[in-house]
Every structure is written in structure tokens, then in C-alpha cells.
Design an enzyme around this catalytic site. Structure first.
Site, PDB file in Angstrom:
ATOM      1  N   SER A 192       0.796  -1.226   0.000  1.00 39.67           N
ATOM      2  CA  SER A 192       0.000   0.000   0.000  1.00 39.67           C
ATOM      3  C   SER A 192       0.829   1.276   0.000  1.00 39.67           C
ATOM      4  O   SER A 192       0.349   2.313  -0.454  1.00 39.67           O
ATOM      5  CB  SER A 192      -0.948  -0.004   1.201  1.00 39.67           C
ATOM      6  OG  SER A 192      -0.233  -0.206   2.388  1.00 39.67           O
ATOM      7  N   HIS A 220      -5.791  -3.681  -1.319  1.00 40.91           N
ATOM      8  CA  HIS A 220      -5.670  -2.612  -2.320  1.00 40.91           C
ATOM      9  C   HIS A 220      -5.821  -3.141  -3.743  1.00 40.91           C
ATOM     10  O   HIS A 220      -5.740  -2.361  -4.689  1.00 40.91           O
ATOM     11  CB  HIS A 220      -4.325  -1.886  -2.176  1.00 40.91           C
ATOM     12  CG  HIS A 220      -4.300  -0.958  -1.005  1.00 40.91           C
ATOM     13  ND1 HIS A 220      -4.796   0.330  -1.052  1.00 40.91           N
ATOM     14  CD2 HIS A 220      -3.875  -1.149   0.264  1.00 40.91           C
ATOM     15  CE1 HIS A 220      -4.661   0.895   0.125  1.00 40.91           C
ATOM     16  NE2 HIS A 220      -4.112   0.023   0.957  1.00 40.91           N
ATOM     17  N   LYS A 251     -12.538  -0.353   0.966  1.00 44.78           N
ATOM     18  CA  LYS A 251     -11.812   0.428  -0.051  1.00 44.78           C
ATOM     19  C   LYS A 251     -12.635   0.395  -1.351  1.00 44.78           C
ATOM     20  O   LYS A 251     -13.640   1.093  -1.445  1.00 44.78           O
ATOM     21  CB  LYS A 251     -10.392  -0.106  -0.221  1.00 44.78           C
ATOM     22  CG  LYS A 251      -9.571  -0.065   1.084  1.00 44.78           C
ATOM     23  CD  LYS A 251      -8.116  -0.364   0.859  1.00 44.78           C
ATOM     24  CE  LYS A 251      -7.363  -0.685   2.142  1.00 44.78           C
ATOM     25  NZ  LYS A 251      -7.296   0.406   3.136  1.00 44.78           N
TER      26      LYS A 251
HETATM   27  C1  LIG Z   1      -3.114  -3.971   2.983  1.00 45.16           C
HETATM   28  C2  LIG Z   1      -4.177  -3.665   4.006  1.00 45.16           C
HETATM   29  N1  LIG Z   1      -4.658  -4.647   4.755  1.00 45.16           N
HETATM   30  C3  LIG Z   1      -5.611  -4.422   5.690  1.00 45.16           C
HETATM   31  C4  LIG Z   1      -6.109  -3.163   5.903  1.00 45.16           C
HETATM   32  C5  LIG Z   1      -7.146  -2.953   6.948  1.00 45.16           C
HETATM   33  O1  LIG Z   1      -8.390  -2.870   6.340  1.00 45.16           O
HETATM   34  P1  LIG Z   1      -9.673  -2.480   7.175  1.00 45.16           P
HETATM   35  O2  LIG Z   1      -9.831  -0.992   7.053  1.00 45.16           O
HETATM   36  O3  LIG Z   1     -10.788  -3.237   6.552  1.00 45.16           O
HETATM   37  O4  LIG Z   1      -9.426  -2.910   8.577  1.00 45.16           O
HETATM   38  C6  LIG Z   1      -5.631  -2.100   5.143  1.00 45.16           C
HETATM   39  C7  LIG Z   1      -6.164  -0.746   5.407  1.00 45.16           C
HETATM   40  O5  LIG Z   1      -5.521   0.253   5.302  1.00 45.16           O
HETATM   41  C8  LIG Z   1      -4.637  -2.346   4.172  1.00 45.16           C
HETATM   42  O6  LIG Z   1      -4.143  -1.359   3.429  1.00 45.16           O
END
Ligand SMILES: Cc1ncc(COP(=O)(O)O)c(C=O)c1O
Length: 404
Positions: A192, A220, A251
Site C-alpha cells: 500500500s 488494495h 476500499k
Molecule cells: C493492505 C491492508 N490490509 C488491511 C487493511 C485494513 O483494512 P480495514 O480498514 O478493513 O481494517 C488495510 C487498510 O488500510 C490495508 O491497506
């Protein structure tokens, strides 16, 4: 006396730290939006700004069908589940959502969680034991890192970290772990902060060779990669070949909240039986589940949104390069421009906001020391006019800062 009249030693310590964050220029100010997530939003105290830092990749947060589904679920199911799932907190919309998630990412089953953070915490901590090991890419998301820390504390499984995308290092660690009952490898699909894509074909081959379970966090990449937005596996022509996929509903898929683990029926059933966030915490609100389900159905009916997203991202990247910026190379809608010091990234993001463009600056500890950046995120909702206006702001700020 009320709690407002006294400050504890903790409050005083925290206040000192917060002052230090301000002095070092790393204090985060929250910007309040007064309109739905979209290419342009109304920001409190600023008026209209172009958003270049949202995960609303497909522009579905404010898509009429997605909003209507949430509203319909509110009427049909009420506000919430009022219970954990195995007691009486599971609605039919949860099952429909889980069927759709599994179909989208190409697995036998899926299980929803209130966030992907929860899904990532549940996966290694529930599935592994003291006889097992979990091996993680160095640049994995914080939720994987903390999920692994939790797994180690709860199960006493072994843990190891391989240098970012260094698959020789991964092989070395897998060889050293040949005595473990289960070897689990966890990676982001799209990293990310970098916008780069995991080397999935090689990772999957290595995992097969070393009898390891591959877990890909596609938060992502779901809705983003592949012709139909089915994620990193589709991008590489590998749908159906990944053991476990975790992803977010917060997202591209409507952006409300929620996450899921997708994999074999056995994995999902075991998580239903034993994952602590399932057993001891309420399920997704039905409104959120219905909006996420509508987002998946919208995506399946409108793959052209994914094409628009890809074209927008390519255009913005090309134009940034044309202006003289040096974004990290890549082909995802995450386009980071490296600035070095945290304060420089925060300063640039503030200057862009003055110009009406909202782009977040990231510094240590979110990214390694000395590699602070502003991270642009492009959406299918952006028009060329939005992107061109944002590029004008980048040119003005870049020139003032002597970056271009
Ligand atoms: C790669 C990744 N995994 C997990 C998450 C966490 O997602 P959630 O907002 O559903 O907890 C994010 C959120 O920024 C993320 O970028």
C-alpha cells in the site's frame, strides 16, 4: 469532581509526546469532510477539494445502487445484529455477501469480519499452533504484522520476516522451517505504501515446492487489479490458485467497512468455529453487508469501471513524470512521490491542500526513515478535468519547493 477536572500522569505524559509531535512537524490533523467520498468533496473550513488520497478506487462509496442497498437493509433488518454471529447475529445478507466475496476472488468459501484488520488478526492466530511458522514480507501492512505478533503470543508459533519481495530470502527461511507442521507465508497483493505488486507466480510456486500455505492480503487489489477487478490473482491469470485471500470491504468495494477471509470451506468453517473476533464480537452491520454486496454485484456488471481506473492511473503517472516528478515506478492507482524527510512530505501535502488538492503525506514510522512521501491514489471517479486540475496544483507546489 469530574474526570474533566483532573489530569492523570498518563494525560501529562501523552500531552508531552503530542507537543513533541507538533514540534517535529509530524502531528496529524484530521480533515473533516461534509459530503460523501467522491472525486471532489466538501471539506470543513476549505470548501471543495479534489481528493487524491482515498481508497474509493471504483467510486462506489457514493454509487446510487450501493447507497440504496444499505438503506434497504436498514429498513429490512434494523440497525444491527445485537449479537455475535454464532449466537443470533447472523443474517441472510451475511451469507449472500460471503458467497459473493468467494465468487469474486475465486475461492470455495469466504467469511466476513468487521474489518480486514480483524480478518488478518484472526487468520494466523486461529489457524496456526506451536508446531507451525508464519513468514511475512517485511513491508506487509500493519494489520498483518500485528496479526502475526498476536499469533505468536497466543499460539507460540514461530515467526520470521523476509526482506521485501526477496524470494531467495523466503526460500532460505522456508528451508530452515522444514520441520514445522504448517508453513504459512503472508504477503500484501499490492503493497500500500509503494503501489507495487507482489510477485505472485513465483511466490505461489515457492509455496507449492515447500508445502507452504500462501495468504495474500488483497485489500488494495480487490476491485483494482485484473480485467474484472478480481485482484492480484486475476492480474497474473491465477484465479483459483491462491490458498487464502484476505481483503477489505472498506476500499474499492463501497468503502464502508468490513473485511473477509476467502479460502477453502475448511478454512472458513474453522475460522467460524474458533476465530476470536467471530466468537466474541458482533458481525458486520447488515446495512454495511448489503452495501458491500451491492458493490460486488456492481463491479461484476461494470468491469469498465476497472478499465477507467487503470486508464486514469496511467494518465496521472505519465503526466506527473512529464512535469518532472519521479513517482515510484508501477502500474497501480497508488502513485507515491518520495520526498525524504517526514516534515517535507507533510509540508507538501499542506501546500497541495492550499491549492485545493487533498493528498496525504506519510512519514516514519508508517514508511522507513528517510523515505517519506506524498501518496496519490487515483479513482475511476476522477474525470480528466479533476486530474488536470490536480496536476496544475502539483506543478505549482513542485516549482515552489524546487522539486521540478
Ligand atoms: C493492505 C491492508 N490490509 C488491511 C487493511 C485494513 O483494512 P480495514 O480498514 O478493513 O481494517 C488495510 C487498510 O488500510 C490495508 O491497506
Amino acid at each position: 469532581m469530574t474526570s474533566l477536572d483532573r489530569s492523570t500522569s498518563l494525560d501529562r505524559t501523552l500531552a508531552e509526546d503530542l507537543d513533541r509531535f507538533r514540534a517535529e512537524g509530524v502531528y496529524k490533523r484530521l480533515n473533516h469532510l461534509e459530503s460523501p467520498q467522491a472525486a471532489r468533496v466538501k471539506m470543513e473550513g476549505r470548501g471543495e477539494v479534489i481528493i487524491l488520497s482515498s481508497n474509493n478506487y471504483l467510486g462506489l462509496s457514493n454509487e446510487p445502487a450501493v447507497v440504496a442497498a444499505g438503506r434497504g437493509a436498514l429498513d429490512r433488518y434494523g440497525a444491527g445484529t445485537a449479537s455475535v454471529r454464532f449466537i443470533c447475529g447472523t443474517f441472510d445478507v451475511h451469507r449472500d455477501l460471503e458467497t459473493a466475496c468467494a465468487r469474486l476472488v475465486g475461492t470455495e468459501a469466504s467469511l466476513s469480519f468487521v474489518s480486514c484488520w480483524n480478518a488478518n488478526e484472526a487468520t494466523p492466530a486461529t489457524l496456526l499452533t506451536e508446531q507451525d511458522i508464519v513468514i511475512s514480507d517485511q513491508l506487509n501492512h500493519a494489520s498483518i504484522i500485528d496479526g502475526i505478533r498476536l499469533a505468536k503470543a497466543i499460539t507460540r508459533c514461530q515467526t520470521a520476516v523476509y526482506r521485501h519481495s526477496d524470494l531467495d530470502h523466503l526460500v532460505e527461511l522456508l528451508r530452515a522451517a522444514s520441520d514445522r507442521r504448517v508453513r504459512m507465508v503472508m504477503t500484501d497483493g499490492i503493497f500500500s505504501m509503494e503501489g507495487s505488486i507482489a510477485k505472485l507466480p513465483a511466490l505461489a510456486a515457492i509455496c507449492r515446492e515447500h508445502d507452504a500455505v500462501l495468504v495474500v492480503d488483497d485489500s488494495h487489489a480487490t476491485g483494482v487489479l485484473g480485467a474484472n477487478g478480481r485482484g492480484t490473482a486475476e492480474y497474473f491469470g491465477m484465479v483459483g490458485e491462491i490458498d487464502i485471500i484476505t481483503s477489505t470491504l472498506g476500499k474499492a468495494l463501497g468503502g464502508a467497512a468490513g473485511g473477509f477471509v476467502a479460502g477453502s470451506a475448511a478454512v472458513c468453517d474453522y475460522l467460524t468455529q474458533r476465530a476470536r473476533p467471530q466468537l466474541f464480537s458482533n458481525a458486520l452491520p447488515p446495512t454495511v453487508a448489503a452495501s458491500a454486496l451491492a458493490s460486488i454485484e456492481f463491479l461484476e456488471a461494470h468491469p469498465e469501471r476497472v478499465t477507467t481506473l487503470r486508464e486514469n492511473a496511467a494518465y496521472f503517472r505519465e503526466q506527473l513524470l512529464g512535469l518532472g516528478f519521479k513517482p515510484l515506478a508501477g502500474e497501480t492507482p497508488i502513485i507515491p512521490v518520495i520526498l525524504g524527510e517526514t516534515a517535507a512530505a507533510i509540508r507538501m501535502s499542506e501546500m497541495l491542500l492550499e491549492e485545493g488538492v487533498f493528498v496525504t503525506g506519510f512519514g516514519f514510522p508508517v514508511v522507513p526513515q528517510g523515505s517519506a512521501r506524498v501518496r496519490c491514489q487515483i479513482s475511476a471517479a476522477h474525470t480528466r478535468a479533476d486530474l488536470d486540475e490536480a496536476l496544475r496544483a502539483f506543478r505549482a507546489v513542485g516549482t515552489r519547493l524546487g522539486l521540478i
